[in-house]
Design a protein around this motif. Structure first.
Motif, PDB file in Angstrom:
ATOM      1  N   SER A  28       0.833  -1.215   0.000  1.00 31.71           N
ATOM      2  CA  SER A  28       0.000   0.000   0.000  1.00 31.71           C
ATOM      3  C   SER A  28       0.862   1.258   0.000  1.00 31.71           C
ATOM      4  O   SER A  28       0.637   2.183   0.798  1.00 31.71           O
ATOM      5  CB  SER A  28      -0.936  -0.001   1.220  1.00 31.71           C
ATOM      6  N   VAL A  29       1.834   1.296  -0.883  1.00 35.33           N
ATOM      7  CA  VAL A  29       2.773   2.413  -0.876  1.00 35.33           C
ATOM      8  C   VAL A  29       2.094   3.711  -1.291  1.00 35.33           C
ATOM      9  O   VAL A  29       1.075   3.710  -2.015  1.00 35.33           O
ATOM     10  CB  VAL A  29       3.994   2.128  -1.766  1.00 35.33           C
ATOM     11  N   LYS A  30       2.671   4.798  -0.817  1.00 37.45           N
ATOM     12  CA  LYS A  30       2.152   6.135  -1.075  1.00 37.45           C
ATOM     13  C   LYS A  30       3.254   6.990  -1.692  1.00 37.45           C
ATOM     14  O   LYS A  30       4.435   6.683  -1.524  1.00 37.45           O
ATOM     15  CB  LYS A  30       1.703   6.776   0.235  1.00 37.45           C
ATOM     16  N   PRO A  31       2.915   8.070  -2.362  1.00 37.11           N
ATOM     17  CA  PRO A  31       3.957   8.961  -2.896  1.00 37.11           C
ATOM     18  C   PRO A  31       4.914   9.452  -1.818  1.00 37.11           C
ATOM     19  O   PRO A  31       6.088   9.704  -2.099  1.00 37.11           O
ATOM     20  CB  PRO A  31       3.138  10.101  -3.508  1.00 37.11           C
ATOM     21  N   VAL A  79      13.455   4.176  -4.138  1.00 35.62           N
ATOM     22  CA  VAL A  79      12.054   3.794  -4.334  1.00 35.62           C
ATOM     23  C   VAL A  79      11.286   5.035  -4.760  1.00 35.62           C
ATOM     24  O   VAL A  79      11.326   6.059  -4.071  1.00 35.62           O
ATOM     25  CB  VAL A  79      11.443   3.214  -3.048  1.00 35.62           C
ATOM     26  N   THR A  80      10.615   4.943  -5.890  1.00 34.65           N
ATOM     27  CA  THR A  80       9.808   6.050  -6.389  1.00 34.65           C
ATOM     28  C   THR A  80       8.366   5.579  -6.537  1.00 34.65           C
ATOM     29  O   THR A  80       8.105   4.597  -7.239  1.00 34.65           O
ATOM     30  CB  THR A  80      10.331   6.555  -7.743  1.00 34.65           C
ATOM     31  N   VAL A  81       7.464   6.266  -5.855  1.00 34.77           N
ATOM     32  CA  VAL A  81       6.049   5.914  -5.910  1.00 34.77           C
ATOM     33  C   VAL A  81       5.324   6.967  -6.738  1.00 34.77           C
ATOM     34  O   VAL A  81       5.327   8.147  -6.384  1.00 34.77           O
ATOM     35  CB  VAL A  81       5.436   5.819  -4.506  1.00 34.77           C
ATOM     36  N   SER A  82       4.722   6.541  -7.807  1.00 33.95           N
ATOM     37  CA  SER A  82       4.008   7.471  -8.682  1.00 33.95           C
ATOM     38  C   SER A  82       2.547   7.584  -8.267  1.00 33.95           C
ATOM     39  O   SER A  82       1.932   6.616  -7.818  1.00 33.95           O
ATOM     40  CB  SER A  82       4.095   6.997 -10.127  1.00 33.95           C
ATOM     41  N   SER A  83       2.010   8.781  -8.433  1.00 33.93           N
ATOM     42  CA  SER A  83       0.623   9.018  -8.019  1.00 33.93           C
ATOM     43  C   SER A  83      -0.340   8.769  -9.167  1.00 33.93           C
ATOM     44  O   SER A  83       0.049   8.559 -10.293  1.00 33.93           O
ATOM     45  CB  SER A  83       0.468  10.448  -7.517  1.00 33.93           C
TER      46      SER A  83
END
Length: 125
Positions: free
Chosen positions: A84-87, A121-125
């Motif tokens: 459940s990763v977030k930006p 780690v890069t989380v895209s929205s």
């Protein structure tokens, strides 16, 4: 002990990623292990830690319930399962090792003796 973090990459919001930290040179069974992260323009912060025998995992409030730290002493590797990763989880993630007999809080970076090079780690929205 040398630490090599891997598993970072680009993931969408709500997705999952598993980071690994492979140790060499010495067995990690004598070390408490931790994960920290540093986002662009921010200070390094504690993410999760686990004792040398795998007991008492601890988490930052911002990741509790979403991230899980685990270790496999036989493989000399520590993991960070990120769900459940977030930006706001976007950062360079570092693993660290602390000799278990030394005092010091596992949530404080200065307590650790060895650090890996980090994985992004890069989380895209």
């Amino acid at each position: 002990v040398q630490l090599q973090a891997s598993g970072g990459g680009l993931v969408q919001t709500g997705g999952s990623l598993r980071l690994s930290c492979a140790a060499s040179g010495r067995a990690i069974s004598n070390y408490d292990m931790g994960w920290f992260r540093q986002a662009p323009g921010k200070e390094r912060e504690f993410v999760a830690a686990i004792s040398s025998i795998g007991a008492r995992p601890s988490y930052a409030a911002s990741v509790k319930g979403r991230f899980t730290i685990s270790r496999d002493n036989a493989k000399n590797t520590v993991y960070l399962q990120m769900n459940s990763v977030k930006p706001t989880d976007t950062a360079v993630y570092y693993c660290a090792a602390k000799l278990s007999f030394r005092s010091g809080s596992l949530s404080v970076g200065a307590s650790y003796d060895y650090w890996g090079q980090g994985t992004l780690v890069t989380v895209s929205s």
